[in-house]
Each structure stands twice: as C-alpha cells, then as structure tokens.
Enzyme design. Structure first.
Site, PDB file in Angstrom:
ATOM      1  N   ASP A 136      19.370  23.735  42.450  1.00 29.31           N
ATOM      2  CA  ASP A 136      20.158  24.152  43.725  1.00 29.31           C
ATOM      3  C   ASP A 136      21.556  24.904  42.947  1.00 29.31           C
ATOM      4  O   ASP A 136      21.697  24.763  41.849  1.00 29.31           O
ATOM      5  CB  ASP A 136      20.676  23.116  44.775  1.00 29.31           C
ATOM      6  N   ASP A 166      24.655  27.719  35.605  1.00 24.65           N
ATOM      7  CA  ASP A 166      24.743  26.330  36.281  1.00 24.65           C
ATOM      8  C   ASP A 166      23.654  26.207  37.599  1.00 24.65           C
ATOM      9  O   ASP A 166      23.943  26.925  38.664  1.00 24.65           O
ATOM     10  CB  ASP A 166      26.101  26.375  37.011  1.00 24.65           C
ATOM     11  N   GLU A 200      22.216  18.680  43.533  1.00 28.54           N
ATOM     12  CA  GLU A 200      23.368  18.410  42.622  1.00 28.54           C
ATOM     13  C   GLU A 200      24.498  18.880  43.119  1.00 28.54           C
ATOM     14  O   GLU A 200      25.745  17.876  43.233  1.00 28.54           O
ATOM     15  CB  GLU A 200      23.302  18.756  41.296  1.00 28.54           C
ATOM     16  N   GLU A 201      24.695  20.056  43.731  1.00 32.32           N
ATOM     17  CA  GLU A 201      25.875  20.756  44.105  1.00 32.32           C
ATOM     18  C   GLU A 201      26.548  19.963  45.421  1.00 32.32           C
ATOM     19  O   GLU A 201      27.553  20.199  45.858  1.00 32.32           O
ATOM     20  CB  GLU A 201      25.636  22.063  44.457  1.00 32.32           C
ATOM     21  N   ASP A 227      21.835  15.703  30.370  1.00 33.69           N
ATOM     22  CA  ASP A 227      22.067  16.574  31.576  1.00 33.69           C
ATOM     23  C   ASP A 227      22.930  17.811  31.284  1.00 33.69           C
ATOM     24  O   ASP A 227      23.461  17.935  29.990  1.00 33.69           O
ATOM     25  CB  ASP A 227      22.380  15.596  32.458  1.00 33.69           C
TER      26      ASP A 227
HETATM   27  C1  LIG Z   1      17.962  27.562  27.855  1.00 33.96           C
HETATM   28  C2  LIG Z   1      19.117  26.913  28.189  1.00 33.96           C
HETATM   29  C3  LIG Z   1      20.248  27.575  28.415  1.00 33.96           C
HETATM   30  C4  LIG Z   1      21.511  26.987  28.730  1.00 33.96           C
HETATM   31  C5  LIG Z   1      22.646  27.485  29.466  1.00 33.96           C
HETATM   32  C6  LIG Z   1      23.477  26.687  30.064  1.00 33.96           C
HETATM   33  C7  LIG Z   1      24.859  27.291  30.457  1.00 33.96           C
HETATM   34  C8  LIG Z   1      25.674  26.222  30.912  1.00 33.96           C
HETATM   35  C9  LIG Z   1      26.787  26.275  30.550  1.00 33.96           C
HETATM   36  C10 LIG Z   1      28.067  25.774  31.085  1.00 33.96           C
HETATM   37  C11 LIG Z   1      27.640  24.680  32.261  1.00 33.96           C
HETATM   38  C12 LIG Z   1      28.880  24.097  32.690  1.00 33.96           C
HETATM   39  C13 LIG Z   1      28.727  22.903  33.226  1.00 33.96           C
HETATM   40  C14 LIG Z   1      29.302  22.952  34.694  1.00 33.96           C
HETATM   41  C15 LIG Z   1      28.843  21.771  35.425  1.00 33.96           C
HETATM   42  C16 LIG Z   1      29.609  21.865  36.780  1.00 33.96           C
HETATM   43  C17 LIG Z   1      29.373  20.631  37.387  1.00 33.96           C
HETATM   44  C18 LIG Z   1      29.927  20.539  38.814  1.00 33.96           C
HETATM   45  O1  LIG Z   1      30.177  21.387  39.537  1.00 33.96           O
HETATM   46  N1  LIG Z   1      29.781  19.306  39.574  1.00 33.96           N
HETATM   47  C19 LIG Z   1      30.194  19.304  40.810  1.00 33.96           C
HETATM   48  C20 LIG Z   1      29.319  18.034  41.521  1.00 33.96           C
HETATM   49  C21 LIG Z   1      29.593  18.018  42.903  1.00 33.96           C
HETATM   50  C22 LIG Z   1      28.999  16.768  43.622  1.00 33.96           C
HETATM   51  N2  LIG Z   1      29.026  16.993  44.576  1.00 33.96           N
HETATM   52  O2  LIG Z   1      28.649  15.883  43.052  1.00 33.96           O
HETATM   53  C23 LIG Z   1      31.583  18.588  40.811  1.00 33.96           C
HETATM   54  O3  LIG Z   1      32.113  18.191  39.848  1.00 33.96           O
HETATM   55  O4  LIG Z   1      32.505  18.805  41.676  1.00 33.96           O
HETATM   56 ZN   LIG Z   2      25.516  22.114  37.583  1.00 40.10          ZN
HETATM   57 ZN   LIG Z   3      27.638  23.573  39.865  1.00 39.47          ZN
END
Ligand SMILES: CCCCCCCC/C=C\CCCCCCCC(=O)N[C@@H](CCC(N)=O)C(=O)O
Ligand SMILES: [Zn+2]
Ligand SMILES: [Zn+2]
Length: 510
Positions: A136, A166, A200-201, A227
């Site tokens: 998602d 993401d 997840e979002e 993860d």
């Molecule tokens: C072939 C593979 C290629 C890989 C490319 C991946 C690139 C990813 C790079 C960075 C990603 C950053 C990670 C961000 C994570 C954000 C998580 C997030 O926003 N979580 C929410 C969860 C909300 C909830 N309801 O639990 C939050 O913390 O608010």
């Molecule tokens: Zn994410």
């Molecule tokens: Zn996210």
C-alpha cells in the site's frame, strides 16, 4: 584571612594543570585513532552477482512500472482502494509466474489482500528468516509532480511513481530476485518467508498483524526478519566523508494523543474570558515550546556515532569517538535540525486541530491531535506523565488513541547471524561502512517481535537528503540503476542466508 601563594606554588599548580590537559588530550586522541576500523572485508566468498541479459533487465523495470500503475492507496484507517488491492493480486501472479508455480513455494492470501510465501529450503535444521515489505502507498495527486504519480513513467533514467521508494520497489525487488533465482535453477537450503502487507501506511492491523497471527498458530520462529528502513545515506549525516549504511536495530515508540476542551457555548458578542479554543491553543503552545528532554547517548544512537567516528571529518571524528566528553556539545548540535532532533529526543508534533462552527458562535468543544515519537530510553507512561505536567490544566482532557513503547533493541554483535549476514551483503554490494541505528519512523516489522529478537530495517538503495524528502512527498522516484542494485541485494542476501555459520570479518581493505 588572605591566602598567599608563593611563586613556587603557582608553578606547581600550572604544571599540574598542563599535565592534566595533556592527559585529557592524549586520551581523546588515543580513543579516536585507536578505534577499530569499520570492517568491510569478509572471510570466504559471498554470493556472486547476478548477470542479467538485456531482456531480463527490461523485464524488471517493466515489472516495477506495472506495479506503480496500480493505485493501492491507503487513504485513512478505514478507507483503502480495495479494487486496486485486488488488481495487485492478479498483477504479481502474472508478473512472477515461477514464484507462484514453483513446487518449493507455498503461497497464501492473508487478511484479504496481504501475501505470504513460504519458500521451502532443503535443510530443516536451519531456522527460516523473513523478508517483509508492503504494497500500500500514501495518497498522491498530480499537482507538483513532473510525471503523474500513478503513471509509472520514466524520465532521465528515473522511474517515477508513488511507491517507487516506499515500498513497491522492495515488493517487486524481492519477488523479482526470487523469480530470477528460480530461473537459474536455485534451490534454497534455508527456508524463508516473504510477507507483503497491504495496510502498513495505516498501522498494519489487517495485514502484517494477521501474517503474525498465521505464523504464530504454526509455532514459527524466525532466525531474523528484514523490513524497510533508511538505507545507504549519502551526505545525509552532517560531516561524514562517504555514504553510510544504517541498519535499524530498533524503532521509536509512538503516541497519538487527543486533547479535548469543553466549555459553555454562546453568542460571540459576549465571549467568556477564556474559550475552549483559547484553552486548547495555550496547551498546544506549551507542548511545542517545552520540548521533551534531550536524551542523546542513552539509547543505541550513541553506538551509531561511536562506531562511525572514523567516518567523520576532523574535529567531529575526535568528538564522536569521545562522547563521554563531548556529549553535551554533540547533543545540542544534533537538536538543531529536525532529523537530528528526531534522534536525540521524544518528538512532539501538533498534527490536527478542530474547533468552531460559525463566526458568531462560541464553540462548545475544541479538539487537537498530537503525535509523539518516543526515544528508545523512554516509555509511554513516562511521556504521558511529562505531557500532563507540561499542560498543567485539568480542563484539557487527554486521551491516547494509539500508544506503544519503543521496540526492543535487536542484537548487532559479531555472533548474530541475521545482522552479520545483512552487513556482509551490504558491504559486498555497496562497499560502505555499516552501523546499527534507531529507525525514527515505524514499520510493519514492529508486529513481529514475538517471532524473533533479530528484527532489522534496511532498504537497499543509496538515498540523498533530497531523495528522503520524496518519500511520502512529491516526485517520488528511483533510478534504474538503484532499482537493479536493490535486486542484486536480495539475490545475494537470499543466497548468503543459506549459510549455517555467521559471516566473519577480516581486516579492512577499504
Ligand atoms: C529493489 C529494491 C529497491 C529498494 C528501494 C527502497 C527505497 C526505500 C528508501 C527509503 C525508504 C525510507 C523508509 C521510509 C519508511 C517510512 C515508514 C512510515 O512512514 N511509517 C509510518 C507508519 C504509520 C503507521 N500507521 O504505522 C509512520 O512512521 O508514520
Ligand atoms: Zn513504507
Ligand atoms: Zn510510508
């Protein structure tokens, strides 16, 4: 009575002072230059790189673009695009036929739209591991984007789209790596799971949590779980000489707190001395002005900077290697930027405010929502107590609608199979130093702590500060090269995880 000192005493005191200073400087320098090298070379061979034909290369870009065109948006905790989630099911089945048809794979749908794959290894004495990702995405409208967010279009070597960072590139990257492995005749020795959550979002309640329940009923225990996380950070950490890979070994806790103030409604021509909006605003302002304490060095963030000390330019290298001495300065410097501040303390973010219905009506109620992210050294209870003390107003009713403590700290010692296998795969592929870190955002991995103590967060891509701003932001995109490297990473990680021994370092060659 006057105290008089002879010339001799002054000389002795000066001598003692200079000697003490010399000892302190010597200790600082010794600690700095005696730090062990960050080990980046390993005994024995890791998995070789995948060799791709040109048509295979095109196939992997097309697989990602197709996934980006399906708008699997989580709008709110109660609203998801379920049509798109249905379409995504069919899409991955057609894009990865070898994965879905292999006799080594048991596939099942969980929670309606999440996917669980169990890839059978040949050696049942080895504990399985798990690769986790989510399909998602957060909403996006075309305004401000160079290319429409659900078009999967490409410009200047970058594939654009909501989810390209993401987290659809990891969903597709993991499946694509396995598809290629099966194509080359690979049979794993160690079993593993792939879990693809669909919410997840919006907290993972129906996706990741249901996957956990499914595995728990089967008494599954995992060797490690990987993860999403921050990845290889290039120029993001101030003062570092080269890109650094950070493996999230814990993540911050969170509290979503609702604040409500009730007061008698009435005509705006005769306002009370204090209204519900005024009382609420004062409470919110106190929260924003009184930040929670700077706790730098009391959680694993201290290890991050100490392990990376050699990677900083002078004089930061000396300061990082000697946090026992420089902690007060470093902690204040870190708090100057939003990203540094997120590392040193529990953060307070005012995110929603509501009150009033008409210009000439004093409202009966005003409400607000505040989102806290908890430093690993604090608990929900401690933070709620501090918040009450800061607000100091019983008219403000507090109610926590979501709260969880910081996640346990996963092991990152030299004997830990998961951490060292990840570290080895990262250094083989990216040739950068690797350090443990606190993940300042939350991930689906937090639901898996009963299945393993070894929970890690790392995305295999090089990210600049500008790239980080694209996550949940405008013009989210991944380079062709970055995506292919990510697939290399999973290709190698899956094979490296077949080993039954922990990878061992040898001396640095970089
Ligand atoms: C072939 C593979 C290629 C890989 C490319 C991946 C690139 C990813 C790079 C960075 C990603 C950053 C990670 C961000 C994570 C954000 C998580 C997030 O926003 N979580 C929410 C969860 C909300 C909830 N309801 O639990 C939050 O913390 O608010
Ligand atoms: Zn994410
Ligand atoms: Zn996210």
């Amino acid at each position: 009575m006057a105290i008089s000192m002879g010339k001799g005493s002054v000389g002795v005191l000066t001598g003692v002072f200079i000697a003490s200073l010399a000892v302190v400087v010597a200790v600082l320098l010794l600690r700095t230059y005696n730090l062990p090298e960050l080990k980046v070379a390993w005994k024995g061979k890791g998995a070789p790189r995948i060799e791709l034909e040109e048509d295979e290369r095109e196939q992997l870009y097309e697989a990602l673009k197709g996934a980006l065109r399906i708008p699997t948006v989580s709008f709110s905790p109660s609203e998801q695009n379920t049509t798109a989630l249905e379409e995504f099911k069919e899409y991955i089945k057609s894009a990865f036929p070898r994965v879905f048809n292999s006799s080594l794979v048991e596939y099942e749908l969980v929670g309606g739209y999440s996917h669980l794959f169990n890839v059978q290894g040949s050696d049942n004495s080895l504990l399985p591991y798990m690769l986790l990702a989510h399909l998602d995405v957060v909403p996006a409208t075309p305004e401000g984007w160079d290319l429409p967010p659900f078009s999967g279009e490409e410009k200047d070597g970058y594939i654009y789209g909501r989810g390209s960072l993401d987290d659809k590139s990891r969903v597709i990257g993991i499946l694509q790596a396995l598809e290629f492995l099966f194509k080359k005749g690979y049979k794993p020795r160690r079993s593993f799971y792939i879990g693809l959550g669909h919410d997840e979002e919006i907290s993972g309640r129906h996706g990741a949590k249901e996957i956990v329940k499914t595995l728990e009923t089967r008494n599954v225990k995992l060797e490690y779980l990987l993860d999403e996380g921050f990845g290889v950070l290039d120029g993001v950490i101030y003062g570092t000489k080269r890109p650094i890979a950070l493996i999230g070994v814990t993540e911050k806790g969170a509290i979503t707190l609702n604040l409500t103030v009730n007061s008698p409604p009435g005509h705006s021509s005769m306002p009370p001395r204090e209204s519900s909006i005024g009382i609420l605003s004062a409470a919110l302002s106190r929260l924003e002005q009184n930040r929670l304490p700077n706790l730098f060095g009391t959680g694993p963030e201290g290890s991050t900077f100490e392990q990376l000390a050699n990677e900083f330019y002078w004089p930061l290298n000396i300061m990082m290697a000697n946090l026992w001495f420089f902690n007060p300065i470093i902690s204040r410097l870190m708090a100057l930027t939003p990203s540094g501040n997120a590392i040193v303390r529990t953060t307070t973010a005012l995110t929603i405010v509501n009150g009033g219905i008409k210009a000439n009506v004093i409202p009966a109620t005003a409400t607000a929502t505040v989102n806290f992210r908890l430093h690993p050294a604090q608990t929900v209870e401690e933070v709620l107590n501090m918040v009450s003390e800061i607000i100091m107003d019983e008219r403000v009713i507090l109610s926590a609608i979501k709260a969880f403590d910081p996640l346990p700290i996963s092991p990152y010692d030299e004997e830990n199979f998961g951490y060292q296998t990840l570290k080895r795969t990262i250094t083989d592929l990216f040739s950068v130093p690797v350090a443990p870190a606190v993940c300042t955002v939350n991930t689906d991995s937090r639901h898996f702590v009963n299945l393993t103590e070894s929970v890690y967060r790392f995305s295999p891509v090089v990210m600049t500060a500008e790239d980080l701003g694209r996550v949940h932001g405008l013009n989210e995109r991944i380079s062709r090269e970055g995506f292919e490297t990510g697939i290399q990473f999973y290709w190698q990680l899956i094979q490296n995880s077949d080993s039954d021994t922990v990878p061992v370092h040898r001396h640095s060659e970089l």
